[in-house]
Design a protein around this motif. Structure first.
Motif, PDB file in Angstrom:
ATOM      1  N   THR A 104      20.804  -0.793  -6.131  1.00 44.56           N
ATOM      2  CA  THR A 104      20.054  -1.500  -7.375  1.00 44.56           C
ATOM      3  C   THR A 104      18.391  -1.284  -6.771  1.00 44.56           C
ATOM      4  O   THR A 104      18.251  -1.413  -5.368  1.00 44.56           O
ATOM      5  N   GLU A 105      17.612  -0.614  -7.528  1.00 48.67           N
ATOM      6  CA  GLU A 105      16.288  -0.589  -7.022  1.00 48.67           C
ATOM      7  C   GLU A 105      15.260  -1.087  -7.485  1.00 48.67           C
ATOM      8  O   GLU A 105      15.281  -1.526  -9.066  1.00 48.67           O
ATOM      9  N   TYR A 106      14.310  -2.059  -6.885  1.00 51.34           N
ATOM     10  CA  TYR A 106      13.250  -2.980  -7.015  1.00 51.34           C
ATOM     11  C   TYR A 106      12.032  -2.337  -6.837  1.00 51.34           C
ATOM     12  O   TYR A 106      11.831  -1.962  -6.116  1.00 51.34           O
ATOM     13  N   GLU A 107      11.147  -2.186  -8.011  1.00 53.47           N
ATOM     14  CA  GLU A 107       9.817  -1.496  -7.750  1.00 53.47           C
ATOM     15  C   GLU A 107       8.800  -2.272  -8.527  1.00 53.47           C
ATOM     16  O   GLU A 107       9.002  -2.818  -9.547  1.00 53.47           O
ATOM     17  N   ARG A 108       7.513  -2.287  -7.967  1.00 52.93           N
ATOM     18  CA  ARG A 108       6.372  -2.606  -8.704  1.00 52.93           C
ATOM     19  C   ARG A 108       5.165  -1.674  -8.241  1.00 52.93           C
ATOM     20  O   ARG A 108       4.870  -1.655  -7.093  1.00 52.93           O
ATOM     21  N   GLU A 109       4.485  -1.271  -9.315  1.00 49.52           N
ATOM     22  CA  GLU A 109       3.325  -0.492  -9.061  1.00 49.52           C
ATOM     23  C   GLU A 109       2.081  -1.105  -9.346  1.00 49.52           C
ATOM     24  O   GLU A 109       2.064  -2.046 -10.437  1.00 49.52           O
ATOM     25  N   TYR A 110       0.961  -1.013  -8.442  1.00 50.50           N
ATOM     26  CA  TYR A 110      -0.122  -1.740  -8.620  1.00 50.50           C
ATOM     27  C   TYR A 110      -1.269  -0.892  -9.435  1.00 50.50           C
ATOM     28  O   TYR A 110      -1.231   0.473  -9.067  1.00 50.50           O
ATOM     29  N   PRO A 111      -2.097  -1.609 -10.103  1.00 48.80           N
ATOM     30  CA  PRO A 111      -3.189  -0.691 -11.030  1.00 48.80           C
ATOM     31  C   PRO A 111      -4.207  -0.145 -10.167  1.00 48.80           C
ATOM     32  O   PRO A 111      -5.147  -0.122 -10.735  1.00 48.80           O
ATOM     33  N   PHE A 112      -4.150  -0.028  -8.920  1.00 47.95           N
ATOM     34  CA  PHE A 112      -5.206   0.671  -7.902  1.00 47.95           C
ATOM     35  C   PHE A 112      -4.511   1.275  -6.908  1.00 47.95           C
ATOM     36  O   PHE A 112      -3.390   1.301  -6.762  1.00 47.95           O
ATOM     37  N   ALA A 113      -5.499   1.913  -6.063  1.00 52.25           N
ATOM     38  CA  ALA A 113      -5.252   2.722  -4.840  1.00 52.25           C
ATOM     39  C   ALA A 113      -5.977   2.512  -3.377  1.00 52.25           C
ATOM     40  O   ALA A 113      -6.993   1.507  -3.696  1.00 52.25           O
ATOM     41  N   TRP A 114      -5.704   2.875  -2.610  1.00 51.34           N
ATOM     42  CA  TRP A 114      -6.661   2.812  -1.296  1.00 51.34           C
ATOM     43  C   TRP A 114      -7.176   4.197  -0.973  1.00 51.34           C
ATOM     44  O   TRP A 114      -6.420   5.097  -0.838  1.00 51.34           O
ATOM     45  N   LEU A 115      -8.526   4.213  -0.862  1.00 58.34           N
ATOM     46  CA  LEU A 115      -9.023   5.402  -0.281  1.00 58.34           C
ATOM     47  C   LEU A 115      -9.250   5.253   1.225  1.00 58.34           C
ATOM     48  O   LEU A 115      -9.921   4.423   1.740  1.00 58.34           O
TER      49      LEU A 115
ATOM     50  N   SER B  84      -8.414  10.104   2.493  1.00 60.15           N
ATOM     51  CA  SER B  84      -6.835  10.238   1.711  1.00 60.15           C
ATOM     52  C   SER B  84      -6.787   9.222   0.700  1.00 60.15           C
ATOM     53  O   SER B  84      -7.309   7.956   0.902  1.00 60.15           O
ATOM     54  N   VAL B  85      -6.147   9.190  -0.500  1.00 57.30           N
ATOM     55  CA  VAL B  85      -5.954   8.250  -1.404  1.00 57.30           C
ATOM     56  C   VAL B  85      -4.406   7.853  -1.499  1.00 57.30           C
ATOM     57  O   VAL B  85      -3.436   8.701  -1.305  1.00 57.30           O
ATOM     58  N   THR B  86      -4.110   6.647  -1.509  1.00 57.92           N
ATOM     59  CA  THR B  86      -2.631   6.179  -1.164  1.00 57.92           C
ATOM     60  C   THR B  86      -2.424   5.178  -2.260  1.00 57.92           C
ATOM     61  O   THR B  86      -3.114   4.066  -2.488  1.00 57.92           O
ATOM     62  N   PRO B  87      -1.463   5.610  -3.370  1.00 63.76           N
ATOM     63  CA  PRO B  87      -1.122   4.603  -4.332  1.00 63.76           C
ATOM     64  C   PRO B  87      -0.469   3.467  -3.654  1.00 63.76           C
ATOM     65  O   PRO B  87       0.090   3.433  -2.370  1.00 63.76           O
ATOM     66  N   MET B  88      -0.539   2.170  -4.196  1.00 62.12           N
ATOM     67  CA  MET B  88       0.176   0.878  -3.803  1.00 62.12           C
ATOM     68  C   MET B  88       1.446   0.769  -4.614  1.00 62.12           C
ATOM     69  O   MET B  88       1.258   0.703  -5.812  1.00 62.12           O
ATOM     70  N   ARG B  89       2.409   0.512  -3.905  1.00 57.29           N
ATOM     71  CA  ARG B  89       3.635   0.169  -4.611  1.00 57.29           C
ATOM     72  C   ARG B  89       4.475  -0.485  -3.636  1.00 57.29           C
ATOM     73  O   ARG B  89       4.506  -0.611  -2.522  1.00 57.29           O
ATOM     74  N   SER B  90       5.298  -1.302  -4.288  1.00 60.93           N
ATOM     75  CA  SER B  90       6.443  -2.014  -3.546  1.00 60.93           C
ATOM     76  C   SER B  90       7.692  -1.661  -4.025  1.00 60.93           C
ATOM     77  O   SER B  90       7.808  -1.120  -5.071  1.00 60.93           O
TER      78      SER B  90
END
Length: 386
Positions: free
Chosen positions: A171-182, A260-266
């Motif tokens: 079972t996979e739980y995921e959340r993506e955030y509407p921004f990233a980190w430079l 580098s740019v890193t997407p934000m995800r849980s």
């Protein structure tokens, strides 16, 4: 070929697991698709919890960490034109964090494994786990076969271990955030002695460091940001705008070494075991880097996995192996919540109304004026005790 534990991935989780198993008299082989130079140079996390430091030192791989790491006894939350220190020495006595780059941890662990005669193989292609649901699992790679008692999947979010588990098991739980980190690595001495987490109307910024000569910065940017759109001049201008918000603070600037740019995800996959395949670290879970938990969670997983395997080899008991996933996930979900909380507290959200912004400000005021609220932040930040 045969070994007791076949380990996929030579990041911190796989290398530390191999080293801790060696100290218990358990043989392992580590398979890594990248070259040694690559894994020793990739810049990742740099904040080590107290328990992570203790684990590395106790394993014998912490000599350089103790010599070169930068212990920190607090962090600063900067918002509303003022800085507010969260004092670990007051709120969680005897516990701190240490700033020491993940690539340095990897170098130390590789050196420790090779010095002990460990079998770590780089540039290994086409690794595939087989028969994980039997008592005779094995790995194939580059035309070879490695029989083992157990397989440890320590190959990260994009590795082969988790996708090798049949559909419907996890079972996979995921959340993506509407921004990233430079992320920015710069050859400039830090402008601060402790990490600064800044919340501004322009977005979040973090001032960190890797050594007395190297600084690490992060900027909240749009989720589709292109690093090519961020020339050095723009980076420094935005960092100054978000960090030079308190009287007397001036940001030192200099040569930028890497961006580098890193997407934000849980993300969390449950359970962390399928038969004789056991997942650890980013192969099973990832967190947004705001709470500095990724590497530290991997170390916590590996500690539990080492104890479980050592019990099985010593007595034949599978009790700890059977409880491995549940034990790991208790800590994982605590870290998930803390990382989500820090992220939502300190970042701006497109389209957020004034009500949401006032809630953020209210809690920032609370956590910096109440010892009870600050202690909760401090306890989670330095790492919950094992």
């Amino acid at each position: 070929m045969r070994t007791q534990v076949g380990i996929i991935g030579a990041g911190p989780a796989g290398l530390l697991l191999s080293h801790l198993l060696h100290l218990r008299g358990i043989h392992s082989v580590v398979l890594e698709r990248r070259g040694r130079e690559y894994v020793e140079s990739r810049v990742r996390a740099g904040v080590l919890e107290q328990g992570t430091v203790d684990t590395l030192v106790e394993s014998g791989a912490g000599e350089r960490l103790l010599r070169e790491g930068l212990p920190h006894h607090g962090i600063e939350l900067r918002f509303g034109g003022a800085g507010h220190r969260i004092a670990f020495e007051k709120l969680v006595p005897g516990r701190a964090i240490t700033v020491y780059g993940q690539q340095e941890v990897v170098k130390d662990l590789i050196a420790a494994r090779l010095a002990a005669g460990g079998d770590v193989r780089f540039e290994v292609t086409d690794v595939v786990p087989h028969d994980m649901d039997t008592d005779r699992p094995y790995l194939t790679f580059g035309g070879e076969r490695l029989d083992c008692d157990f397989i440890a999947g320590c190959d990260g979010f994009h590795g082969v271990s988790r996708p090798s588990i049949p559909a419907g098991v996890l079972t996979e739980y995921e959340r993506e955030y509407p921004f990233a980190w430079l992320g920015v690595l710069a050859a400039v001495p830090p402008s601060t002695e402790e990490l600064i987490y800044a919340r501004t109307g322009r977005g979040f910024a973090l001032h960190s460091m890797r050594s007395p000569e190297i600084s690490r910065f992060y900027l909240q940017v749009p989720v589709d940001a292109d690093v090519e759109d961020w020339p050095d001049e723009r980076v420094w201008a935005e960092l100054r705008a978000r960090l030079e918000t308190v009287p007397g603070f001036t940001l030192a600037t200099g040569e930028i070494l890497e961006k580098s740019v890193t997407p934000m995800r849980s993300f969390v996959a449950e359970p962390m075991r399928y038969g004789r395949l056991l997942l650890a670290g980013d192969a099973a879970h990832i967190v947004p880097p705001t709470g500095a938990k990724g590497l530290n969670l991997a170390v916590a997983d590996v500690r539990l996995l080492t104890a479980a395997l050592a019990e099985w080899y010593a007595s034949g008991s599978a009790d700890l192996l059977d409880g491995y996933s549940a034990a790991c996930l208790r800590r994982v979900w605590r870290a998930q919540h803390f990382s989500w909380w820090m992220t939502t507290l300190l970042h701006t959200f497109d389209g957020e109304d004034a009500y949401g912004e006032r809630l953020q400000r209210s809690y920032l005021d609370y956590v910096t004026s109440s010892d009870a609220a600050a202690a909760t932040l401090a306890e989670n930040y330095v790492g919950m005790p094992y």
